[in-house]
Design a protein around this motif. Sequence first.
Motif: not given
Length: 233
Positions: A41, A44, A51
């Motif tokens: 993440r 992300g 994600v």
Amino acid sequence: MTWRAAVLTLFPEMLPGSLGQSLAGKALAAGLWSLQVEDIRAAGLGRHRSVDDAPFGGGAGMVMRPDVVDAAIATVADERPLVFLTPRGRPFRQADARRWSTGPGLVLLCGRYEGIDQRVIEARGAEEVSIGDYVLSGGELPALVVLDACVRLLPGVMGAADSAVEESFADGLLEYPHYTRPAEWQGRAVPDVLLSGNHAAIAAWRRARAEETTRARRPDLFAQGIASSAAAP
Ligand code: JAH
């Protein structure tokens, strides 16, 4: 040189998990191996650190984006094999643990949701490996399994029994059954031969039980092992 593991995951708190206990945990603390856990993440996108996205072609669930997973891989990628844990993979075997444990370490990629966009798996040359024919919630538990199998083979991790750490698979057979005291328990006696002190007879009995059990439970292993090592035509 210490054996280096990296795990890429959306659930970094699942590591080291059970590997922080017992022999693997002591070996980790002793520096016989290292573990780097990277939160996918962190790579992300946007304010929500997204994600995943919907699958092209439709269907249930979400798929992890290739750009995000690639950026996560870039934070750790080096000469180590990159392994993606997935039920689509080839079966993980003891031979893999042997080979990987004698190398520099591993980078383990754990998926969640419906999986990871296949393009990043191909672009990064990840090896797709399965620990068995069942669906889990993600690749983290399989990553722990692969690491356990490798770490216990590292020199010094199992201590004095270093030469015996592979008893079960060294000869391609399932292991013989084990017994300890008391010699009789709830009316069940330990096989007489094991109390005989006749080491040749004990070895022969163990070999016979190993072959019998392997033939019954794992005909696939039996065919590869005995059939190919037994006297042929
Ligand atoms: C499930 C991502 N071979 C066992 C295994 C490995 C991975 C997964 N399931 C089972 C999995 C959901 C998402 C990976």
